[in-house]
Design an enzyme around this catalytic site. Sequence first.
Site: not given
Length: 222
Positions: A126, A139
Amino acid sequence: MHTALITGASRGIGAAIAAALAPTHTLVLAGRPSPALQQTAERLGATTLPLDVTDTDAIPSTTAAIGELDVLVHNAGVFLPGPVAESTVEDWRTTFDVNVVGAVAVTLALLPALRRAGGQVVFVNSGTGRKASATMASYSASKFALRAFADSLRESEPDLRVTTVYPGRVDTDMQRALVSFEGGEYDASKFLKPETVAAAVAQAVATPPDGHLHEVVLRPRG
């Protein structure tokens, strides 16, 4: 035909990656059994593998029948939004169990099969694995850890190719949840399409054997 195993392939980016690799690979779609996973497998002529990445004790026996594996794509992940002060220890534990420990456990179980094939491991990371986000604390941290694991794997397994893909924001259910959390209005045109990320993964896999693509950074235009 080469074989590719993809985690988190029931929908979104994972399903798009499966579709992108289907013309050149025999597909194994790994994940918790669900109608969505079964439908994706039927559409692509793939095999499903019941796999819960958090059940690390079961992973070796679940994957034991795979003798050789050309491509392993780590796409399974969980996202629990929130800044540090609003997060809980359980949020962090859940996020790391899925995003990091699960990927490690699957990789270790399939490492002999990957070695036999001289295979490739692709980590769908990501943008928050390169730049931390204030609203995605656990995250972001998990994606930084996944990046480190991929780098360590690349250094310790020189006969394998290890590629990390860092997409920016993608039009997925996870993105909708994030925009809702942020209080914004969802506009799919602002985000990458899952198929665009899948094309980047397929290109990485198709890199000629004398090349080793370490990282791909992909962002929406504009």
